[in-house]
Scaffold this motif. Structure first.
Motif, PDB file in Angstrom:
ATOM      1  N   ALA A 147       0.847  -1.190   0.000  1.00  0.00           N
ATOM      2  CA  ALA A 147       0.000   0.000   0.000  1.00  0.00           C
ATOM      3  C   ALA A 147       0.883   1.240   0.000  1.00  0.00           C
ATOM      4  O   ALA A 147       2.031   1.208   0.440  1.00  0.00           O
ATOM      5  CB  ALA A 147      -0.908  -0.008   1.226  1.00  0.00           C
ATOM      6  N   ALA A 148       0.332   2.340  -0.505  1.00  0.00           N
ATOM      7  CA  ALA A 148       1.070   3.598  -0.523  1.00  0.00           C
ATOM      8  C   ALA A 148       1.341   4.047   0.912  1.00  0.00           C
ATOM      9  O   ALA A 148       0.476   3.950   1.769  1.00  0.00           O
ATOM     10  CB  ALA A 148       0.264   4.652  -1.275  1.00  0.00           C
ATOM     11  N   ARG A 149       2.562   4.539   1.154  1.00  0.00           N
ATOM     12  CA  ARG A 149       2.944   4.912   2.512  1.00  0.00           C
ATOM     13  C   ARG A 149       3.560   6.296   2.611  1.00  0.00           C
ATOM     14  O   ARG A 149       4.056   6.679   3.658  1.00  0.00           O
ATOM     15  CB  ARG A 149       3.928   3.880   3.072  1.00  0.00           C
ATOM     16  CG  ARG A 149       3.304   2.516   3.239  1.00  0.00           C
ATOM     17  CD  ARG A 149       4.284   1.533   3.783  1.00  0.00           C
ATOM     18  NE  ARG A 149       5.220   1.179   2.699  1.00  0.00           N
ATOM     19  CZ  ARG A 149       6.406   0.655   2.877  1.00  0.00           C
ATOM     20  NH1 ARG A 149       6.847   0.419   4.070  1.00  0.00           N
ATOM     21  NH2 ARG A 149       7.169   0.344   1.846  1.00  0.00           N
ATOM     22  N   GLY A 150       3.563   7.052   1.533  1.00  0.00           N
ATOM     23  CA  GLY A 150       4.160   8.378   1.559  1.00  0.00           C
ATOM     24  C   GLY A 150       3.253   9.388   2.236  1.00  0.00           C
ATOM     25  O   GLY A 150       2.257   9.027   2.860  1.00  0.00           O
ATOM     26  N   PRO A 151       3.591  10.662   2.111  1.00  0.00           N
ATOM     27  CA  PRO A 151       2.745  11.697   2.707  1.00  0.00           C
ATOM     28  C   PRO A 151       1.367  11.728   2.050  1.00  0.00           C
ATOM     29  O   PRO A 151       1.211  11.309   0.902  1.00  0.00           O
ATOM     30  CB  PRO A 151       3.514  12.990   2.443  1.00  0.00           C
ATOM     31  CG  PRO A 151       4.491  12.676   1.369  1.00  0.00           C
ATOM     32  CD  PRO A 151       4.745  11.202   1.405  1.00  0.00           C
ATOM     33  N   ASN A 152       0.373  12.236   2.775  1.00  0.00           N
ATOM     34  CA  ASN A 152      -0.959  12.311   2.186  1.00  0.00           C
ATOM     35  C   ASN A 152      -0.984  13.358   1.075  1.00  0.00           C
ATOM     36  O   ASN A 152      -0.063  14.165   0.938  1.00  0.00           O
ATOM     37  CB  ASN A 152      -2.032  12.556   3.249  1.00  0.00           C
ATOM     38  CG  ASN A 152      -1.946  13.931   3.876  1.00  0.00           C
ATOM     39  OD1 ASN A 152      -1.671  14.927   3.218  1.00  0.00           O
ATOM     40  ND2 ASN A 152      -2.184  13.999   5.164  1.00  0.00           N
ATOM     41  N   TYR A 153      -2.044  13.343   0.294  1.00  0.00           N
ATOM     42  CA  TYR A 153      -2.144  14.185  -0.898  1.00  0.00           C
ATOM     43  C   TYR A 153      -1.991  15.670  -0.574  1.00  0.00           C
ATOM     44  O   TYR A 153      -1.232  16.375  -1.234  1.00  0.00           O
ATOM     45  CB  TYR A 153      -3.471  13.924  -1.611  1.00  0.00           C
ATOM     46  CG  TYR A 153      -3.653  14.765  -2.847  1.00  0.00           C
ATOM     47  CD1 TYR A 153      -2.928  14.498  -3.994  1.00  0.00           C
ATOM     48  CD2 TYR A 153      -4.538  15.833  -2.857  1.00  0.00           C
ATOM     49  CE1 TYR A 153      -3.082  15.272  -5.133  1.00  0.00           C
ATOM     50  CE2 TYR A 153      -4.703  16.615  -3.993  1.00  0.00           C
ATOM     51  CZ  TYR A 153      -3.969  16.337  -5.123  1.00  0.00           C
ATOM     52  OH  TYR A 153      -4.120  17.105  -6.248  1.00  0.00           O
ATOM     53  N   VAL A 154      -2.694  16.144   0.434  1.00  0.00           N
ATOM     54  CA  VAL A 154      -2.664  17.573   0.769  1.00  0.00           C
ATOM     55  C   VAL A 154      -1.243  18.002   1.108  1.00  0.00           C
ATOM     56  O   VAL A 154      -0.756  19.020   0.606  1.00  0.00           O
ATOM     57  CB  VAL A 154      -3.644  17.896   1.918  1.00  0.00           C
ATOM     58  CG1 VAL A 154      -3.496  19.330   2.391  1.00  0.00           C
ATOM     59  CG2 VAL A 154      -5.079  17.616   1.492  1.00  0.00           C
ATOM     60  N   ASP A 155      -0.553  17.223   1.938  1.00  0.00           N
ATOM     61  CA  ASP A 155       0.824  17.563   2.307  1.00  0.00           C
ATOM     62  C   ASP A 155       1.764  17.496   1.111  1.00  0.00           C
ATOM     63  O   ASP A 155       2.601  18.379   0.917  1.00  0.00           O
ATOM     64  CB  ASP A 155       1.332  16.625   3.407  1.00  0.00           C
ATOM     65  CG  ASP A 155       0.654  16.868   4.748  1.00  0.00           C
ATOM     66  OD1 ASP A 155       0.030  17.935   4.926  1.00  0.00           O
ATOM     67  OD2 ASP A 155       0.732  15.972   5.611  1.00  0.00           O
ATOM     68  N   ALA A 156       1.640  16.448   0.317  1.00  0.00           N
ATOM     69  CA  ALA A 156       2.541  16.271  -0.828  1.00  0.00           C
ATOM     70  C   ALA A 156       2.361  17.392  -1.857  1.00  0.00           C
ATOM     71  O   ALA A 156       3.347  17.941  -2.356  1.00  0.00           O
ATOM     72  CB  ALA A 156       2.316  14.914  -1.477  1.00  0.00           C
ATOM     73  N   ILE A 157       1.120  17.737  -2.163  1.00  0.00           N
ATOM     74  CA  ILE A 157       0.872  18.769  -3.178  1.00  0.00           C
ATOM     75  C   ILE A 157       1.261  20.154  -2.658  1.00  0.00           C
ATOM     76  O   ILE A 157       1.758  20.989  -3.409  1.00  0.00           O
ATOM     77  CB  ILE A 157      -0.604  18.712  -3.648  1.00  0.00           C
ATOM     78  CG1 ILE A 157      -0.834  17.441  -4.468  1.00  0.00           C
ATOM     79  CG2 ILE A 157      -0.995  19.941  -4.435  1.00  0.00           C
ATOM     80  CD1 ILE A 157       0.026  17.306  -5.719  1.00  0.00           C
ATOM     81  N   SER A 158       1.056  20.383  -1.362  1.00  0.00           N
ATOM     82  CA  SER A 158       1.428  21.693  -0.815  1.00  0.00           C
ATOM     83  C   SER A 158       2.937  21.901  -0.865  1.00  0.00           C
ATOM     84  O   SER A 158       3.411  23.028  -0.951  1.00  0.00           O
ATOM     85  CB  SER A 158       0.900  21.864   0.608  1.00  0.00           C
ATOM     86  OG  SER A 158       1.575  20.998   1.497  1.00  0.00           O
ATOM     87  N   LYS A 159       3.707  20.818  -0.823  1.00  0.00           N
ATOM     88  CA  LYS A 159       5.171  20.907  -0.869  1.00  0.00           C
ATOM     89  C   LYS A 159       5.718  20.780  -2.287  1.00  0.00           C
ATOM     90  O   LYS A 159       6.901  21.003  -2.521  1.00  0.00           O
ATOM     91  CB  LYS A 159       5.782  19.833   0.026  1.00  0.00           C
ATOM     92  CG  LYS A 159       5.494  20.067   1.492  1.00  0.00           C
ATOM     93  CD  LYS A 159       6.024  18.944   2.343  1.00  0.00           C
ATOM     94  CE  LYS A 159       5.615  19.171   3.797  1.00  0.00           C
ATOM     95  NZ  LYS A 159       5.880  18.015   4.626  1.00  0.00           N
ATOM     96  N   ALA A 160       4.872  20.395  -3.228  1.00  0.00           N
ATOM     97  CA  ALA A 160       5.311  20.217  -4.619  1.00  0.00           C
ATOM     98  C   ALA A 160       5.571  21.578  -5.260  1.00  0.00           C
ATOM     99  O   ALA A 160       4.922  22.577  -4.917  1.00  0.00           O
ATOM    100  CB  ALA A 160       4.254  19.469  -5.416  1.00  0.00           C
ATOM    101  N   THR A 161       6.511  21.591  -6.175  1.00  0.00           N
ATOM    102  CA  THR A 161       6.737  22.833  -6.914  1.00  0.00           C
ATOM    103  C   THR A 161       5.528  23.103  -7.797  1.00  0.00           C
ATOM    104  O   THR A 161       4.948  22.168  -8.372  1.00  0.00           O
ATOM    105  CB  THR A 161       8.004  22.737  -7.785  1.00  0.00           C
ATOM    106  OG1 THR A 161       7.946  21.536  -8.542  1.00  0.00           O
ATOM    107  CG2 THR A 161       9.269  22.759  -6.952  1.00  0.00           C
TER     108      THR A 161
END
Length: 186
Positions: A22-36
């Motif tokens: 299963a996916a184990r990285g950061p949740n979508y909101v956190d990942a997208i907020s940190k994405a360029t």
């Protein structure tokens, strides 16, 4: 007593294996907020797989753009890729299953495109029914496996979207509601 402990150990091992898929990285909101942010001359493609179906729970869908593998979408996961504007062939497949699902995206500057990846019930059903029938006739596991692969292959013939997973576009509102519960596939 030994049988109970053995069953518990098997259950723990099985759950450990499943949790590793299963996916184990950061949740979508956190990942997208940190994405360029999307660059001025680029478009973004977001691929995601919900937890709506338990089929192939321990498997990842391989995602390719123009025959180049760009990631694997895990159960309950997402990933994204930025591309220049233009026409792209997107593909979802699984290396050891016959067939694949392909579609064309015409990407425009500054746009974000969302694609959901789901297991295909038809492929799984064809594998299970054909494999079971072959195993019953032959009483052999390897013959059952070969029968399952033959069934999946037959089910996939002549279809643009075949194989273990399907890939399809989703509007932004629908995607955003589903992405909230997902984690980055790594």
């Amino acid at each position: 007593m030994f049988k109970i402990i053995a069953k518990q150990i098997v259950a723990i091992i099985f759950l450990t294996i499943l949790s590793g898929c299963a996916a184990r990285g950061p949740n979508y909101v956190d990942a997208i907020s940190k994405a360029t942010p999307i660059q001025d001359n680029m478009a973004r493609i977001v691929f995601f797989r919900t937890r709506e179906s338990a089929l192939y729970i321990a498997r990842k869908a391989t995602i390719s753009i123009d025959d180049e593998k760009v990631g694997a979408t895990a159960y309950g996961g997402f990933h994204y890729h930025d591309v220049q504007p233009g026409s792209y062939r997107l593909r979802a497949d699984m290396w050891d299953a016959p067939g694949r699902c392909e579609l064309i995206l015409d990407a425009s500057v500054g746009q974000t495109y969302y694609f959901q990846v789901d297991p295909r019930d038809e492929s799984f059903g064809a594998f299970a029914v054909s494999g079971f029938a072959a195993e019953m006739v032959s009483s052999g596991v390897l013959i059952g496996l070969a029968g399952g692969l033959a069934g999946s292959t037959a089910e996939s013939l002549g279809k643009e979207c075949s194989g273990a997973f399907r890939l399809y576009p989703v509007d932004q509102e629908t995607a955003n509601s589903k992405l909230l519960d997902l984690k980055l596939s790594q």
